[in-house]
Design a protein around this motif. Structure first.
Motif, PDB file in Angstrom:
ATOM      1  N   UNK A 146       0.714  -1.265   0.104  1.00 33.29           N
ATOM      2  CA  UNK A 146      -0.055  -0.032   0.107  1.00 33.29           C
ATOM      3  C   UNK A 146       0.780   1.286  -0.165  1.00 33.29           C
ATOM      4  N   UNK A 147       0.264   2.416  -0.642  1.00 31.89           N
ATOM      5  CA  UNK A 147       0.899   3.541  -0.350  1.00 31.89           C
ATOM      6  C   UNK A 147       1.198   4.021   1.016  1.00 31.89           C
ATOM      7  N   UNK A 148       2.020   4.517   1.628  1.00 33.43           N
ATOM      8  CA  UNK A 148       2.196   4.901   3.054  1.00 33.43           C
ATOM      9  C   UNK A 148       0.776   5.512   3.422  1.00 33.43           C
ATOM     10  N   UNK A 149       0.616   6.528   2.747  1.00 32.32           N
ATOM     11  CA  UNK A 149      -0.531   7.509   3.311  1.00 32.32           C
ATOM     12  C   UNK A 149      -2.083   6.876   3.339  1.00 32.32           C
ATOM     13  N   UNK A 150      -1.992   5.590   2.607  1.00 32.51           N
ATOM     14  CA  UNK A 150      -3.293   4.997   2.594  1.00 32.51           C
ATOM     15  C   UNK A 150      -3.338   3.601   3.021  1.00 32.51           C
ATOM     16  N   UNK A 151      -2.394   3.256   4.086  1.00 28.81           N
ATOM     17  CA  UNK A 151      -2.280   1.929   4.520  1.00 28.81           C
ATOM     18  C   UNK A 151      -3.555   1.254   5.190  1.00 28.81           C
ATOM     19  N   UNK A 152      -4.294   2.327   5.707  1.00 26.39           N
ATOM     20  CA  UNK A 152      -5.269   1.829   6.431  1.00 26.39           C
ATOM     21  C   UNK A 152      -6.607   1.583   5.630  1.00 26.39           C
ATOM     22  N   UNK A 153      -6.872   2.058   4.375  1.00 20.90           N
ATOM     23  CA  UNK A 153      -7.658   1.932   3.677  1.00 20.90           C
ATOM     24  C   UNK A 153      -7.369   0.419   2.701  1.00 20.90           C
ATOM     25  N   UNK A 154      -6.171   0.261   2.316  1.00 19.73           N
ATOM     26  CA  UNK A 154      -5.697  -0.843   1.366  1.00 19.73           C
ATOM     27  C   UNK A 154      -5.850  -2.056   2.591  1.00 19.73           C
ATOM     28  N   UNK A 298     -10.754   7.153   7.463  1.00 16.25           N
ATOM     29  CA  UNK A 298     -10.952   8.095   8.634  1.00 16.25           C
ATOM     30  C   UNK A 298      -9.458   8.051   9.297  1.00 16.25           C
ATOM     31  N   UNK A 299      -8.994   6.614   9.429  1.00 20.16           N
ATOM     32  CA  UNK A 299      -7.875   6.336  10.395  1.00 20.16           C
ATOM     33  C   UNK A 299      -6.805   7.002   9.688  1.00 20.16           C
ATOM     34  N   UNK A 300      -6.577   6.737   8.397  1.00 17.44           N
ATOM     35  CA  UNK A 300      -5.613   7.407   7.530  1.00 17.44           C
ATOM     36  C   UNK A 300      -5.213   8.738   7.710  1.00 17.44           C
ATOM     37  N   UNK A 301      -6.643   9.605   8.194  1.00 21.99           N
ATOM     38  CA  UNK A 301      -6.608  10.925   8.341  1.00 21.99           C
ATOM     39  C   UNK A 301      -6.476  11.276   9.929  1.00 21.99           C
ATOM     40  N   UNK A 302      -6.919  10.708  10.934  1.00 22.37           N
ATOM     41  CA  UNK A 302      -6.859  11.141  12.367  1.00 22.37           C
ATOM     42  C   UNK A 302      -6.190  10.240  13.245  1.00 22.37           C
ATOM     43  N   UNK A 303      -5.684   8.962  12.503  1.00 19.70           N
ATOM     44  CA  UNK A 303      -5.166   7.927  13.267  1.00 19.70           C
ATOM     45  C   UNK A 303      -5.829   6.736  13.446  1.00 19.70           C
ATOM     46  N   UNK A 420      -0.906   2.062  23.230  1.00 22.09           N
ATOM     47  CA  UNK A 420      -0.071   2.048  21.848  1.00 22.09           C
ATOM     48  C   UNK A 420       0.174   3.444  21.261  1.00 22.09           C
ATOM     49  N   UNK A 421       1.399   3.168  20.460  1.00 20.89           N
ATOM     50  CA  UNK A 421       1.646   4.448  19.925  1.00 20.89           C
ATOM     51  C   UNK A 421       0.727   4.551  18.544  1.00 20.89           C
ATOM     52  N   UNK A 422       0.832   5.818  18.135  1.00 23.85           N
ATOM     53  CA  UNK A 422       0.050   6.143  16.714  1.00 23.85           C
ATOM     54  C   UNK A 422       0.969   6.112  15.370  1.00 23.85           C
ATOM     55  N   UNK A 423       0.954   5.218  14.774  1.00 23.74           N
ATOM     56  CA  UNK A 423       1.713   4.980  13.624  1.00 23.74           C
ATOM     57  C   UNK A 423       1.129   5.309  12.066  1.00 23.74           C
ATOM     58  N   UNK A 424       0.105   5.961  12.077  1.00 26.74           N
ATOM     59  CA  UNK A 424      -0.584   6.240  10.546  1.00 26.74           C
ATOM     60  C   UNK A 424       0.252   7.004   9.908  1.00 26.74           C
ATOM     61  N   UNK A 425       1.129   7.899  10.375  1.00 24.27           N
ATOM     62  CA  UNK A 425       2.181   8.639   9.804  1.00 24.27           C
ATOM     63  C   UNK A 425       3.511   8.428   9.648  1.00 24.27           C
ATOM     64  N   UNK A 426       3.879   7.096  10.057  1.00 22.79           N
ATOM     65  CA  UNK A 426       5.062   6.596  10.106  1.00 22.79           C
ATOM     66  C   UNK A 426       5.447   6.005   8.764  1.00 22.79           C
ATOM     67  N   UNK A 427       6.511   6.224   7.992  1.00 23.60           N
ATOM     68  CA  UNK A 427       6.708   5.444   6.595  1.00 23.60           C
ATOM     69  C   UNK A 427       6.730   3.960   6.677  1.00 23.60           C
ATOM     70  N   UNK A 428       6.265   3.418   5.861  1.00 29.30           N
ATOM     71  CA  UNK A 428       6.331   2.066   5.877  1.00 29.30           C
ATOM     72  C   UNK A 428       7.759   1.330   6.284  1.00 29.30           C
ATOM     73  N   UNK A 429       8.733   1.784   5.770  1.00 29.55           N
ATOM     74  CA  UNK A 429      10.189   1.223   6.129  1.00 29.55           C
ATOM     75  C   UNK A 429      10.544   1.392   7.173  1.00 29.55           C
TER      76      UNK A 429
END
Length: 447
Positions: A146-154, A298-303, A420-429
């Motif tokens: 998945x693209x990093x900014x859309x991992x939640x969606x995919x 929504x989680x891709x946007x707010x966490x 837990x930590x918030x990870x939705x903005x962390x790069x995949x690698x």
């Protein structure tokens, strides 16, 4: 520093589609067992002279697969991190198809006595082993493509596929449950299980054409195959494994809704028809198919954390209302609250956990971490149905005790999300690594 990896054009959609279809087909097999355990198996495989005990034993066989899942997770997670996601995805689908087909071929208790439930349990164990690796491998595959900014969606496509499989299983059982009892108990119940042959063939064709993820390919090219993923996982990611175990208890909402509530609603105490209650599940799953990707987006946007918390806390509250509605005997009220509870509220947690859990781990141990953590939690969730049947009392009508029990099982997921930590903005690698700012994350282990 890790170099960002990108999937070839079209691969994220292809991976998500393969995850959706494969999970739908896989969980069609898994969930037709749940419907049969609630409606058919007490009369076919257990002693009809004691209906209450027969129902309890039948629901216990539903939980047997969940007990087998942690064992399957140890092996499939290990080999998934060594050999790749694709091989495990293909293997689990074939195993599920074969074991489900065999259930449809089993002799009944009247034909072979106590050997019948023994064979049923063995087939159910194989289903559990298969399911142990299915979601973790499909989630890892879609997350790493998945693209990093859309991992939640995919990654949500895996869970919407699971709901699709549950919907398909319910729709198949509606006409089966409407058969006259003599046809239903002789051959009718076998048909949905025999259809698993087609399920396995279609899923195999889809998944065998999928490429391995670029993140896994890069990791193996750079560091080689991880020899002991489990050792690294328990040494470096043990806290996150515990969080996933606690978070996975949210699946108790699904098993109580799908199996115990169905059994309770169609019992002599309430008296709703099998077909009408199966439609509640079908429509709730239909709504979930739309709600899951929306919550994930929504989680891709707010966490991940806030969306997961909405699902966990909301489910604890809504299960009281849903079981109360069943107790009133009002089908309209049961239908509405069933759709809201399972289709909308529960979907918040269900849609976000694939990305939430997967992002806790690095590529080298992601499949192991997700498989082991979720399957231990799911094992408890599977037997929640058996516990609910006991908590409901000798007449099986103490719905408030079951609702309170379900709400209690929602508490550990809430705690897991809050810690837990918030990870939705962390790069995949960089997932699973310690951030430069010193954020609380597991350290990367170098070869």
């Amino acid at each position: 520093m890790s170099v960002p990896v990108a999937a070839p054009p079209g691969q994220p959609k292809k991976a998500a589609t393969a995850a959706w279809i494969g999970s739908a087909l896989e969980y069609y097999d898994f969930f037709i067992y749940g419907s049969a355990a609630a409606l058919i198996f007490p009369e076919v495989f257990f002693d009809e002279s004691d209906p209450a005990t027969a129902t309890l034993l039948s629901l216990a066989t539903f939980g047997v697969a969940y007990a087998a899942r942690p064992v399957g997770a140890l092996f499939l997670g290990h080999f998934g991190d060594k050999l790749g996601r694709k091989k495990i995805m293909v293997f689990t689908l074939i195993l599920m198809g074969v074991s489900t087909f065999l259930i449809g071929c089993l002799p009944t208790r009247d034909q072979v006595g106590t050997l019948a439930p023994v064979l049923l349990v063995l087939c159910r164990v194989l289903q559990g082993i298969s399911a142990a690796g299915e979601q973790a491998s499909a989630n890892s595959m879609s997350l790493e493509h998945a693209p990093p900014e859309r991992r939640g969606f995919f990654t949500s496509f895996t869970l919407s596929g699971t709901q699709g499989g549950q919907l398909l299983a319910t729709l198949v059982f509606i006409p089966v449950a409407a058969l006259p009892d003599d046809q239903l108990l002789s051959w009718g119940w076998r048909v949905p299980f025999w259809m698993s042959v087609a399920v396995a063939v279609v899923g195999f064709v889809i998944r065998r054409k999928l490429d391995e993820t670029p993140a896994f390919a890069q990791q193996t090219a750079k560091e080689g195959v991880v020899r002991m993923p489990l050792a690294i996982l328990l040494r470096e990611h043990w806290a996150d494994v515990l969080r996933v175990v606690a978070g996975a208890l949210i699946a108790s909402v699904s098993t109580i809704f799908t199996v115990w509530a169905l059994s309770y609603a169609t019992s002599d105490t309430v008296g709703m028809s099998r077909s009408s209650m199966l439609w509640v599940g079908a429509l709730a799953n239909l709504v979930a198919l739309a709600a899951i990707p929306l919550w994930a987006t929504l989680s891709d946007r707010i966490g991940r954390r806030p969306v997961f918390l909405v699902g966990a806390v909301g489910s604890a509250v809504m299960m009281f209302l849903y079981l109360w509605a069943i107790s009133t005997g009002s089908y309209a009220l049961t239908l509405i609250l069933g759709i809201v509870t399972f289709g909308v509220v529960y979907s918040a947690a269900n849609g976000v956990w694939p990305s939430f859990y997967g992002e806790m781990f690095s590529t080298r141990v992601r499949l192991s971490g997700m498989a082991i953590g979720t399957q231990i939690g799911f094992a408890v969730a599977g037997f929640a149905v058996t516990f609910a049947a006991q908590i409901a009392g000798p007449d099986g009508d103490d719905w408030s005790a079951v609702a309170l029990f379900t709400a209690a099982l929602c508490v550990p997921p809430v705690v897991a999300a809050l810690t837990a930590r918030e990870t939705h903005k962390v790069p995949t690698e960089q997932l699973g690594e310690r951030s430069p700012e010193g954020a609380r994350q597991p350290e990367k282990v170098t070869a």
